[in-house]
Design a protein around this motif. Structure first.
Motif, short mmCIF file in Angstrom:
data_model
loop_
_atom_site.label_atom_id
_atom_site.label_comp_id
_atom_site.label_asym_id
_atom_site.label_seq_id
_atom_site.Cartn_x
_atom_site.Cartn_y
_atom_site.Cartn_z
N ALA A 86 0.83 -1.20 0.00
CA ALA A 86 0.00 0.00 0.00
C ALA A 86 0.86 1.26 0.00
CB ALA A 86 -0.92 -0.01 1.22
N ALA A 87 1.95 1.24 0.75
CA ALA A 87 2.82 2.41 0.81
C ALA A 87 3.47 2.68 -0.55
CB ALA A 87 3.89 2.21 1.88
N ARG A 88 3.91 1.64 -1.23
CA ARG A 88 4.53 1.84 -2.54
C ARG A 88 3.50 2.36 -3.54
NH1 ARG A 88 6.68 -3.67 -1.72
NH2 ARG A 88 8.70 -3.50 -0.68
N ASN A 89 2.29 1.82 -3.50
CA ASN A 89 1.26 2.32 -4.41
C ASN A 89 0.98 3.80 -4.17
OD1 ASN A 89 0.91 -0.16 -5.64
ND2 ASN A 89 -0.87 -0.74 -4.42
N ALA A 90 0.86 4.18 -2.90
CA ALA A 90 0.60 5.58 -2.56
C ALA A 90 1.75 6.46 -3.00
CB ALA A 90 0.35 5.72 -1.06
N GLY A 91 2.98 6.00 -2.79
CA GLY A 91 4.13 6.78 -3.19
C GLY A 91 4.22 6.94 -4.69
N ALA A 92 3.88 5.87 -5.43
CA ALA A 92 3.92 5.93 -6.89
C ALA A 92 2.95 6.97 -7.42
CB ALA A 92 3.61 4.56 -7.47
N GLN A 93 1.80 7.11 -6.77
CA GLN A 93 0.81 8.08 -7.21
C GLN A 93 1.26 9.53 -7.00
OE1 GLN A 93 -2.80 7.06 -5.14
NE2 GLN A 93 -3.08 5.13 -6.26
N ARG A 94 2.20 9.74 -6.09
CA ARG A 94 2.67 11.10 -5.81
C ARG A 94 3.66 11.60 -6.84
NH1 ARG A 94 5.05 10.77 0.04
NH2 ARG A 94 5.81 12.83 -0.61
N GLY A 95 4.27 10.71 -7.59
CA GLY A 95 5.31 11.10 -8.53
C GLY A 95 4.78 11.19 -9.95
N ALA A 96 5.64 11.67 -10.84
CA ALA A 96 5.28 11.80 -12.25
C ALA A 96 6.40 11.31 -13.17
CB ALA A 96 4.93 13.25 -12.58
N ALA A 97 7.44 10.72 -12.61
CA ALA A 97 8.59 10.31 -13.41
C ALA A 97 8.26 9.12 -14.31
CB ALA A 97 9.76 9.96 -12.50
N ASP A 98 9.09 8.94 -15.33
CA ASP A 98 8.88 7.86 -16.29
C ASP A 98 9.06 6.48 -15.68
OD1 ASP A 98 8.86 9.84 -18.52
OD2 ASP A 98 10.97 10.04 -17.98
N VAL A 99 10.00 6.39 -14.75
CA VAL A 99 10.37 5.10 -14.16
C VAL A 99 10.22 5.17 -12.65
CG1 VAL A 99 12.25 3.45 -13.78
CG2 VAL A 99 11.93 4.47 -16.04
N LEU A 100 9.59 4.16 -12.08
CA LEU A 100 9.44 4.05 -10.63
C LEU A 100 10.51 3.10 -10.11
CD1 LEU A 100 5.57 3.58 -10.58
CD2 LEU A 100 6.79 5.62 -9.82
N VAL A 101 11.36 3.60 -9.23
CA VAL A 101 12.41 2.79 -8.62
C VAL A 101 12.03 2.53 -7.17
CG1 VAL A 101 14.86 2.57 -8.10
CG2 VAL A 101 14.13 3.88 -10.11
N PHE A 102 11.77 1.28 -6.83
CA PHE A 102 11.39 0.92 -5.47
C PHE A 102 12.63 0.49 -4.70
CE2 PHE A 102 7.63 0.11 -8.12
CZ PHE A 102 6.72 0.97 -7.50
N VAL A 103 12.83 1.13 -3.55
CA VAL A 103 13.97 0.81 -2.70
C VAL A 103 13.46 0.61 -1.28
CG1 VAL A 103 16.18 1.62 -1.77
CG2 VAL A 103 15.55 2.19 -4.12
N ASP A 104 13.79 -0.51 -0.66
CA ASP A 104 13.40 -0.72 0.73
C ASP A 104 14.20 0.18 1.65
OD1 ASP A 104 11.44 -2.55 0.15
OD2 ASP A 104 12.61 -4.32 0.69
#
Length: 312
Positions: free
Chosen positions: A46-64
């Motif tokens: 859920a946190a990653r989904n919410a964070g992804a919605q806040r950005g606008a970049a072409d690529v989403l980089v997930f880092v723990d």
């Protein structure tokens, strides 16, 4: 190409400062750095989904939040996407220098490193500890399944299966590395391997009727699990020949990993690591009947575990 780094931090992780410092000190810095703290206590999916919605970049980089990325990690991610325009996602690996010094911590993190290094290339799965996905592909499959995976689990594996089901290409590039800061104990390892990895992963595969040889589902891992079970039977049944044969077969199957343990920690890590590897494999074996019982017990219910994944 713009990169948005998304870090799930809804549990106020103590390692967050080191994670952020490494990202800011890298050769290629994030164009957007999103630390997702809300809602408090939310799972990483859920946190990653919410964070992804806040950005606008072409690529989403997930880092723990417990990963210190190497200085060239983001540059390598960007390069990989530029070299392969049709690539949907790419993920990396822990390095072979885990931060925690305990025996179990070194074993568990080196095991992850070895599995990912050995599995380099086209992948059927995804890893969100240090992995990137094109935004369009991520949004097209609905992101992480936050309803099914409310706690840290196999939400990244499920995402990878969704991406692959739509024809997306995934790549494991172990040159993209980060240092793991997590400390493990034998008990925490067993709990994680059983309840947060083994059981949900088996249930996902049962729900999908999907056969996978990716990473630690490969034939070598399965044969090693059989060897560990035979070793246990030999020891309990006082059958030394069976126990010795099982140990020798495990050594042959995993000689590269055991060599890594010896190289990084000498005889102590080798001996202790082999014992922990047997425990790890036996936990994987135990997860199968547990998952089958859960799966059969919940079949036919409208919302149950892997049932929500059948549309993946």
């Amino acid at each position: 190409m713009r990169l948005a780094v998304v870090i799930p931090a809804s549990d106020d992780p103590p390692t967050l400062g080191r994670c952020l410092a490494a990202l800011r000190a890298g050769k290629r810095r994030p164009d957007e750095l999103i630390v997702q703290r809300e809602p408090a206590g939310a799972g990483p999916a859920a946190a990653r989904n919410a964070g992804a919605q806040r950005g606008a970049a072409d690529v989403l980089v997930f880092v723990d939040s417990d990963v210190e990325v190497h200085a060239d990690a983001l540059a390598r991610i960007e390069e990989r996407f530029r070299l392969e325009p049709d690539l949907c996602g790419v993920f990396g690996s822990y390095d072979d220098e885990p931060a925690a010094s305990g025996l179990t911590s070194r074993f568990r993190n080196l095991l992850h490193h070895h599995v990912h290094v050995s599995g380099a290339g086209e992948a059927d799965t995804f890893w969100a500890g240090l992995g990137a996905v094109r935004r369009g592909d991520f949004e097209a499959v609905g992101g992480f399944d936050a309803e099914t995976y409310r706690e840290p689990s196999i939400e990244d594996i499920a995402l990878g299966m969704k991406l692959r089901a739509t024809g997306g290409r995934l790549r494991l590039d172990p040159a993209i590395r980060g240092r793991h800061l997590k400390a493990w104990t034998p008990l925490s390892m067993v709990r994680t391997d059983l309840w947060r990895r083994g059981v949900p992963w088996t249930r996902l595969l049962l729900g999908q009727r999907h056969r996978s040889g990716a990473l630690n589902l490969g034939m070598r891992h399965r044969a090693s699990a059989v060897g560990a079970l035979a070793l246990l039977v030999g020891l309990i049944g006082r059958r030394p020949r069976l126990a010795l044969a099982a140990l020798l077969s495990m050594t042959a199957l995993n000689r590269d990993f055991y060599t890594l343990l010896a190289r990084r920690g000498g005889p102590r890590l080798l001996i202790g690591g082999v014992a922990l590897h047997v425990l790890h494999l036996l936990t994987a074996v135990a997860s199968v009947p547990v998952a089958i019982v859960q799966h059969l017990g919940e079949r036919g219910r409208p919302r149950a575990g892997v049932a929500t994944n059948r549309s993946i």
